[in-house]
Design a protein around this motif. Structure first.
Motif, PDB file in Angstrom:
ATOM      1  N   ILE A 169       0.877  -1.171   0.000  1.00 46.17           N
ATOM      2  CA  ILE A 169       0.000   0.000   0.000  1.00 46.17           C
ATOM      3  C   ILE A 169       0.914   1.220   0.000  1.00 46.17           C
ATOM      4  O   ILE A 169       1.584   1.504   0.997  1.00 46.17           O
ATOM      5  CB  ILE A 169      -0.940   0.021   1.217  1.00 46.17           C
ATOM      6  CG1 ILE A 169      -1.647  -1.342   1.376  1.00 46.17           C
ATOM      7  CG2 ILE A 169      -1.925   1.164   1.107  1.00 46.17           C
ATOM      8  CD1 ILE A 169      -2.504  -1.751   0.202  1.00 46.17           C
ATOM      9  N   ALA A 170       0.959   1.915  -1.136  1.00 43.72           N
ATOM     10  CA  ALA A 170       1.904   3.020  -1.309  1.00 43.72           C
ATOM     11  C   ALA A 170       1.238   4.345  -0.967  1.00 43.72           C
ATOM     12  O   ALA A 170       0.100   4.609  -1.375  1.00 43.72           O
ATOM     13  CB  ALA A 170       2.415   3.041  -2.748  1.00 43.72           C
ATOM     14  N   PHE A 171       1.958   5.200  -0.230  1.00 47.93           N
ATOM     15  CA  PHE A 171       1.403   6.493   0.172  1.00 47.93           C
ATOM     16  C   PHE A 171       2.508   7.531   0.192  1.00 47.93           C
ATOM     17  O   PHE A 171       3.700   7.219   0.229  1.00 47.93           O
ATOM     18  CB  PHE A 171       0.741   6.402   1.554  1.00 47.93           C
ATOM     19  CG  PHE A 171       1.718   6.165   2.685  1.00 47.93           C
ATOM     20  CD1 PHE A 171       2.272   7.228   3.388  1.00 47.93           C
ATOM     21  CD2 PHE A 171       2.085   4.877   3.037  1.00 47.93           C
ATOM     22  CE1 PHE A 171       3.166   7.014   4.422  1.00 47.93           C
ATOM     23  CE2 PHE A 171       2.987   4.652   4.065  1.00 47.93           C
ATOM     24  CZ  PHE A 171       3.534   5.728   4.763  1.00 47.93           C
ATOM     25  N   GLY A 172       2.112   8.787   0.174  1.00 51.96           N
ATOM     26  CA  GLY A 172       3.064   9.869   0.360  1.00 51.96           C
ATOM     27  C   GLY A 172       3.879  10.200  -0.870  1.00 51.96           C
ATOM     28  O   GLY A 172       3.661   9.690  -1.975  1.00 51.96           O
ATOM     29  N   MET A 201      -3.523   8.108   5.951  1.00 59.43           N
ATOM     30  CA  MET A 201      -3.323   6.930   6.784  1.00 59.43           C
ATOM     31  C   MET A 201      -4.621   6.156   6.968  1.00 59.43           C
ATOM     32  O   MET A 201      -4.616   4.915   6.994  1.00 59.43           O
ATOM     33  CB  MET A 201      -2.726   7.338   8.132  1.00 59.43           C
ATOM     34  CG  MET A 201      -1.932   6.237   8.811  1.00 59.43           C
ATOM     35  SD  MET A 201      -0.603   5.518   7.799  1.00 59.43           S
ATOM     36  CE  MET A 201       0.588   6.843   7.788  1.00 59.43           C
ATOM     37  N   ARG A 202      -5.726   6.855   7.065  1.00 61.01           N
ATOM     38  CA  ARG A 202      -7.015   6.153   7.154  1.00 61.01           C
ATOM     39  C   ARG A 202      -7.268   5.325   5.898  1.00 61.01           C
ATOM     40  O   ARG A 202      -7.709   4.172   5.969  1.00 61.01           O
ATOM     41  CB  ARG A 202      -8.153   7.157   7.374  1.00 61.01           C
ATOM     42  CG  ARG A 202      -8.199   7.761   8.769  1.00 61.01           C
ATOM     43  CD  ARG A 202      -9.515   8.477   9.027  1.00 61.01           C
ATOM     44  NE  ARG A 202      -9.693   9.630   8.147  1.00 61.01           N
ATOM     45  CZ  ARG A 202      -9.296  10.868   8.444  1.00 61.01           C
ATOM     46  NH1 ARG A 202      -8.668  11.106   9.592  1.00 61.01           N
ATOM     47  NH2 ARG A 202      -9.514  11.862   7.604  1.00 61.01           N
ATOM     48  N   ALA A 203      -6.971   5.918   4.746  1.00 56.60           N
ATOM     49  CA  ALA A 203      -7.143   5.190   3.493  1.00 56.60           C
ATOM     50  C   ALA A 203      -6.187   4.008   3.404  1.00 56.60           C
ATOM     51  O   ALA A 203      -6.543   2.932   2.900  1.00 56.60           O
ATOM     52  CB  ALA A 203      -6.918   6.139   2.312  1.00 56.60           C
ATOM     53  N   ALA A 204      -4.974   4.176   3.924  1.00 57.40           N
ATOM     54  CA  ALA A 204      -3.964   3.115   3.838  1.00 57.40           C
ATOM     55  C   ALA A 204      -4.325   1.909   4.690  1.00 57.40           C
ATOM     56  O   ALA A 204      -4.203   0.761   4.252  1.00 57.40           O
ATOM     57  CB  ALA A 204      -2.597   3.667   4.243  1.00 57.40           C
TER      58      ALA A 204
END
Length: 442
Positions: A355-358, A384-387
């Motif tokens: 799960i990629a973020f940022g 973070m909620r979505a992740a």
């Protein structure tokens, strides 16, 4: 050093160069000691300004002449101001050297390494308290070392490579190197220079001192070397204190193995008894450091493990290896150039989806070569909620089992103030998801 209303010193005495957490600790300590000091920071925070004013410390001039400069770890050793101050006769030291000089009677246990040094530091202090000593931890972790030296019988100090650049003459009766990997090349420039800074931890040790290192790691030292193996938590004579598989959840076996040897060495140094039952009980009652491979929530059979500090290759690899599979791996933040090759191997057959973020999450995920999806949001908390929700769905829901793991590789500064804020956001999101699932079941 010059004391107010007391001994004679040189002009201007002491300069605290760089405020922040470390500099504020130095300022509080010197004020308690009655040592005259000035301070300088190019970009002080409101908290810095308020404390220095409260303590009666005036701003100094980095173009002036000082006997001693206590520099914050974040200031590079080759900073032009420090080089110029040194050329004008100042000795440049850090808070650890200052503590050792002004509290020479206080035994210090030093801990360094590319990964695991914080957890090992806290665990050593815990074991020493279990053995009846008033042990305090500090240094690179909260609080600053100088905030804990008074009243303690022993201080266990986490030492970064930055701090270890400024420890002239430091002699530690017990020192620990948890491991040596690759990190901070933006500061040290080469792996060799980074390792050399780390190994300053043993530079002042003598034949009667003890150095705890991983089995197989060759370190030039005059100290007695005590090697540890992560699958065997034992005393120096080989007697097993506790089987590795019986450690409480969240304690890393390597940290425990190193901590037991360090605690034994310090107790022996002080002439105190070493009781295996006490050490075993200390391990049983230990808890993982918040923000370091901590289970923060459960939804059905799925664990949510927060390891926001895992930005170094060794730390991320350890998290991937320990997390119960299958793993939904949260990766993102700002890329700091970590070596991804060992992570591809550690993730093989364990990671179901990234799960990629940022800022650099997608680029990191593509470089890892694993199945991934990208999540976005209006701010760090929304991301973070979505992740965490995407991680749970990637595993197949609450009854699928496995782990949603935050071991992000990247630094936190794209979306959060620091790794603690990022970890806290993950924990809030995971607990909210757990509460939502509980309501559905009800």
């Amino acid at each position: 050093m010059t004391k107010r209303g007391g001994r004679t010193g040189v002009a201007n005495g002491v300069l605290i160069y760089g405020a922040g957490r470390s500099g504020r600790g130095v300022a509080r300590f010197l004020a308690r000691e009655g040592v005259e000091a000035e301070w300088h920071d190019a970009r002080p925070s409101a908290e810095d300004e308020a404390l220095m004013q409260e303590l009666g410390l005036v701003r100094g001039d980095p173009g002036g002449t000082y006997r001693t400069v206590v520099a914050a770890p974040g200031v590079p050793i080759d900073h032009p101001d420090l080089l110029a101050l040194g050329a004008r006769g100042a000795e440049i030291i850090g808070e650890v050297a200052l503590a050792a000089r002004l509290r020479p009677e206080l035994p210090l246990v030093g801990v360094t390494g590319t990964a695991g040094k914080g957890g090992t530091t806290v665990l050593i202090a815990h074991l020493l308290r279990a053995a009846g000593l008033n042990a305090r931890e500090g240094g690179n972790i909260d609080p600053p070392l100088l905030d804990v030296v008074d009243g303690a019988e022993v201080a266990v100090v986490e030492l970064s490579s930055f701090q270890l650049e400024r420890v002239p003459g430091l002699r530690l009766p017990v020192a620990v190197v948890t491991n040596l990997g690759v990190d901070h090349l933006d500061r040290h420039r080469t792996v060799e220079a980074y390792h050399a800074a780390k190994l300053n931890i043993t530079a002042g040790q003598a034949a009667g001192d003890v150095l705890v290192v991983p089995a197989g790691l060759a370190v030039p030292t005059r100290a007695q070397v005590r090697p540890f193996q992560p699958d065997r938590i034992a005393l120096a004579d080989g007697r097993e204190v506790l089987p590795a598989e019986r450690l409480p959840e969240g304690l890393h076996p390597a940290n425990a193995a190193a901590a037991v040897l360090a605690a034994e060495a310090l107790l022996t140094h002080l002439g105190r008894p070493v009781e295996m039952e006490v050490l075993a009980q200390g391990l049983w009652t230990a808890r993982p450091v918040a923000g370091r491979f901590e289970t923060v929530a459960r939804v059905g059979q799925v664990r949510f493990i927060e390891d926001s500090i895992a930005t170094r290759t060794l730390a991320v690899e350890a998290a991937l290896t320990r997390a119960p599979a299958p793993v939904a791996w949260l990766v993102g933040g700002r890329d700091k150039g970590a070596d991804l090759a060992p992570l591809r191997e550690a993730a093989r057959d364990r990671v179901k989806r990234v799960i990629a973020f940022g800022e650099d999450g997608e680029a990191l995920a593509r470089a890892l070569g694993l199945p991934f999806e990208v999540v976005t949001g209006a701010d760090g908390d929304a991301v973070m909620r979505a992740a965490v929700r995407a991680g749970l769905e990637a595993l197949g829901g609450p009854q699928a089992g496995g782990t949603v793991l935050l071991a992000p590789i990247g630094t936190s500064f794209d979306l959060f103030t620091d790794y603690k804020a990022r970890g806290a956001s993950f924990a809030r999101a995971a607990r909210a998801l757990a509460a939502e699932a509980a309501e559905v079941r009800a």
